[in-house]
Design a protein around this motif. Structure first.
Motif, PDB file in Angstrom:
ATOM      1  N   ASP A  89      41.061  27.207  28.750  1.00 24.95           N
ATOM      2  CA  ASP A  89      41.150  26.200  29.806  1.00 24.95           C
ATOM      3  C   ASP A  89      40.552  26.707  31.114  1.00 24.95           C
ATOM      4  O   ASP A  89      39.898  25.949  31.844  1.00 24.95           O
ATOM      5  CB  ASP A  89      42.615  25.799  30.025  1.00 24.95           C
ATOM      6  CG  ASP A  89      43.267  25.279  28.755  1.00 24.95           C
ATOM      7  OD1 ASP A  89      42.538  24.717  27.895  1.00 24.95           O
ATOM      8  OD2 ASP A  89      44.491  25.445  28.604  1.00 24.95           O
ATOM      9  N   ARG A  90      40.772  27.970  31.418  1.00 22.65           N
ATOM     10  CA  ARG A  90      40.211  28.542  32.641  1.00 22.65           C
ATOM     11  C   ARG A  90      38.689  28.565  32.574  1.00 22.65           C
ATOM     12  O   ARG A  90      38.005  28.248  33.556  1.00 22.65           O
ATOM     13  CB  ARG A  90      40.751  29.954  32.853  1.00 22.65           C
ATOM     14  CG  ARG A  90      42.243  30.017  33.159  1.00 22.65           C
ATOM     15  CD  ARG A  90      42.742  31.451  33.128  1.00 22.65           C
ATOM     16  NE  ARG A  90      44.189  31.517  33.270  1.00 22.65           N
ATOM     17  CZ  ARG A  90      44.914  32.603  32.998  1.00 22.65           C
ATOM     18  NH1 ARG A  90      44.298  33.697  32.557  1.00 22.65           N
ATOM     19  NH2 ARG A  90      46.221  32.583  33.150  1.00 22.65           N
ATOM     20  N   LEU A 206      30.982  27.345  45.595  1.00 26.58           N
ATOM     21  CA  LEU A 206      32.088  27.403  44.640  1.00 26.58           C
ATOM     22  C   LEU A 206      32.972  28.618  44.896  1.00 26.58           C
ATOM     23  O   LEU A 206      32.479  29.724  45.087  1.00 26.58           O
ATOM     24  CB  LEU A 206      31.543  27.480  43.212  1.00 26.58           C
ATOM     25  CG  LEU A 206      32.606  27.638  42.114  1.00 26.58           C
ATOM     26  CD1 LEU A 206      33.451  26.380  41.999  1.00 26.58           C
ATOM     27  CD2 LEU A 206      31.956  27.980  40.777  1.00 26.58           C
ATOM     28  N   ARG A 207      34.264  28.404  44.898  1.00 26.88           N
ATOM     29  CA  ARG A 207      35.236  29.492  44.958  1.00 26.88           C
ATOM     30  C   ARG A 207      36.171  29.310  43.768  1.00 26.88           C
ATOM     31  O   ARG A 207      37.018  28.415  43.768  1.00 26.88           O
ATOM     32  CB  ARG A 207      36.041  29.459  46.270  1.00 26.88           C
ATOM     33  CG  ARG A 207      35.215  29.669  47.528  1.00 26.88           C
ATOM     34  CD  ARG A 207      34.645  31.075  47.591  1.00 26.88           C
ATOM     35  NE  ARG A 207      33.931  31.314  48.849  1.00 26.88           N
ATOM     36  CZ  ARG A 207      32.671  30.988  49.074  1.00 26.88           C
ATOM     37  NH1 ARG A 207      31.966  30.396  48.116  1.00 26.88           N
ATOM     38  NH2 ARG A 207      32.089  31.235  50.228  1.00 26.88           N
ATOM     39  N   SER A 208      35.979  30.112  42.752  1.00 25.78           N
ATOM     40  CA  SER A 208      36.832  29.971  41.565  1.00 25.78           C
ATOM     41  C   SER A 208      38.266  30.325  41.926  1.00 25.78           C
ATOM     42  O   SER A 208      38.518  31.200  42.758  1.00 25.78           O
ATOM     43  CB  SER A 208      36.327  30.871  40.439  1.00 25.78           C
ATOM     44  OG  SER A 208      36.309  32.222  40.842  1.00 25.78           O
ATOM     45  N   ASP A 209      39.206  29.633  41.283  1.00 23.75           N
ATOM     46  CA  ASP A 209      40.607  29.892  41.586  1.00 23.75           C
ATOM     47  C   ASP A 209      41.117  31.058  40.757  1.00 23.75           C
ATOM     48  O   ASP A 209      40.420  31.590  39.905  1.00 23.75           O
ATOM     49  CB  ASP A 209      41.461  28.643  41.368  1.00 23.75           C
ATOM     50  CG  ASP A 209      41.446  28.192  39.907  1.00 23.75           C
ATOM     51  OD1 ASP A 209      40.863  28.894  39.058  1.00 23.75           O
ATOM     52  OD2 ASP A 209      42.028  27.133  39.613  1.00 23.75           O
ATOM     53  N   ARG A 210      42.319  31.474  41.021  1.00 25.77           N
ATOM     54  CA  ARG A 210      42.986  32.501  40.243  1.00 25.77           C
ATOM     55  C   ARG A 210      44.360  31.984  39.842  1.00 25.77           C
ATOM     56  O   ARG A 210      45.018  31.266  40.617  1.00 25.77           O
ATOM     57  CB  ARG A 210      43.132  33.806  41.047  1.00 25.77           C
ATOM     58  CG  ARG A 210      41.798  34.525  41.273  1.00 25.77           C
ATOM     59  CD  ARG A 210      41.215  35.007  39.957  1.00 25.77           C
ATOM     60  NE  ARG A 210      39.970  35.765  40.113  1.00 25.77           N
ATOM     61  CZ  ARG A 210      38.752  35.232  40.066  1.00 25.77           C
ATOM     62  NH1 ARG A 210      38.609  33.915  39.897  1.00 25.77           N
ATOM     63  NH2 ARG A 210      37.677  35.977  40.191  1.00 25.77           N
ATOM     64  N   ALA A 211      44.780  32.318  38.653  1.00 20.47           N
ATOM     65  CA  ALA A 211      46.072  31.862  38.151  1.00 20.47           C
ATOM     66  C   ALA A 211      47.191  32.392  39.043  1.00 20.47           C
ATOM     67  O   ALA A 211      47.104  33.515  39.571  1.00 20.47           O
ATOM     68  CB  ALA A 211      46.274  32.356  36.721  1.00 20.47           C
ATOM     69  N   PRO A 212      48.239  31.605  39.226  1.00 18.46           N
ATOM     70  CA  PRO A 212      49.365  32.092  40.029  1.00 18.46           C
ATOM     71  C   PRO A 212      49.993  33.318  39.377  1.00 18.46           C
ATOM     72  O   PRO A 212      49.979  33.460  38.147  1.00 18.46           O
ATOM     73  CB  PRO A 212      50.330  30.900  40.054  1.00 18.46           C
ATOM     74  CG  PRO A 212      49.956  30.080  38.857  1.00 18.46           C
ATOM     75  CD  PRO A 212      48.475  30.251  38.700  1.00 18.46           C
ATOM     76  N   GLU A 213      50.520  34.175  40.197  1.00 20.67           N
ATOM     77  CA  GLU A 213      51.044  35.443  39.678  1.00 20.67           C
ATOM     78  C   GLU A 213      52.147  35.256  38.654  1.00 20.67           C
ATOM     79  O   GLU A 213      52.363  36.113  37.791  1.00 20.67           O
ATOM     80  CB  GLU A 213      51.548  36.315  40.827  1.00 20.67           C
ATOM     81  CG  GLU A 213      52.738  35.725  41.586  1.00 20.67           C
ATOM     82  CD  GLU A 213      53.135  36.595  42.760  1.00 20.67           C
ATOM     83  OE1 GLU A 213      54.310  36.999  42.816  1.00 20.67           O
ATOM     84  OE2 GLU A 213      52.267  36.869  43.605  1.00 20.67           O
TER      85      GLU A 213
END
Length: 221
Positions: A89-90, A206-213
């Protein structure tokens, strides 16, 4: 710039200015990066810097291959063949975010192929590197390559340069091996575009996100 700032600033840039990068600066970056952590001090990385006429020649070679539809057996599987959630999904999400940023809809397959082909022009970057590794090395040493390459990218940020690490080059290992004259005992891991960011390139917004900790961090005290 401190390390925290460099980590926050680093990202994959997909549009570069034609402004050349000083060869001494590139040499300084790749040699400083060799202080990366490496198990048993193996230092498994081998690096080829490419710029100037050599880079122009490679770009021409790749353009001809892509136009002719030539393919090769990849050096390795860049992604697992049956990638599961949340990783699948990411990957899908960042791809869709990129194409939305540059205005290419999902149904326009031809435009998406043309965009992907820009990888093999290093997105216009005036300099690049290739990282190869001895075939006897295993996953721990491949992790060492990642630490070396991260050092390169952070040191590039420090001096005002941008980068894009490119595993896509692993799908043309025969071409790159021949171009570099890599000995048979070494295999191609990846390439990297290096240069000055083009602020007018839409993809660079574009700024890719990061999964929450909460998804990946466990604290046991």
């Amino acid at each position: 710039m401190n390390v925290t700032e460099a980590v926050a600033a680093r990202r994959s840039v997909r549009g570069f200015l034609e402004k050349p990068v000083d060869a001494a600066v590139l040499h300084d970056i790749v040699t400083k990066a060799a202080r990366a952590a490496t198990g048993g001090n193996l230092q498994p990385w081998h690096v080829d810097l490419v710029s100037g006429e050599s880079l122009a020649t490679l770009k021409q070679v790749m353009m001809a291959k892509l136009m002719a539809g030539e393919t090769e057996q990849p050096a390795y599987a860049i992604y697992p063949p049956h990638l599961t959630a949340p990783y699948r999904d990411r990957r899908f999400a960042v791809g869709e975010a990129m194409y939305a940023q540059i205005g290419i809809p999902r149904e326009d397959k031809a435009a998406r192929r043309m965009w992907f082909a820009r990888n093999f022009q290093f997105f216009g970057a005036p300099a690049a590197l290739f990282c190869t590794v001895d075939r006897q090395m295993g996953p721990p040493q491949w992790a060492d390559l990642g630490m070396y390459l991260q050092n390169v990218m952070l040191l590039a940020v420090e001096v005002g340069l941008a980068t894009c690490a490119q595993e896509c080059w692993a799908i043309y290992p025969e071409t790159i091996t021949a171009f570099l004259g890599t000995p048979p005992e070494r295999m191609l891991f990846c390439g990297m575009a290096i240069g000055y960011e083009d602020p007018a390139e839409p993809a660079n917004r574009l700024r890719s996100d990061r999964a929450p900790e909460q998804e990946w961090l466990a604290i046991r005290a």
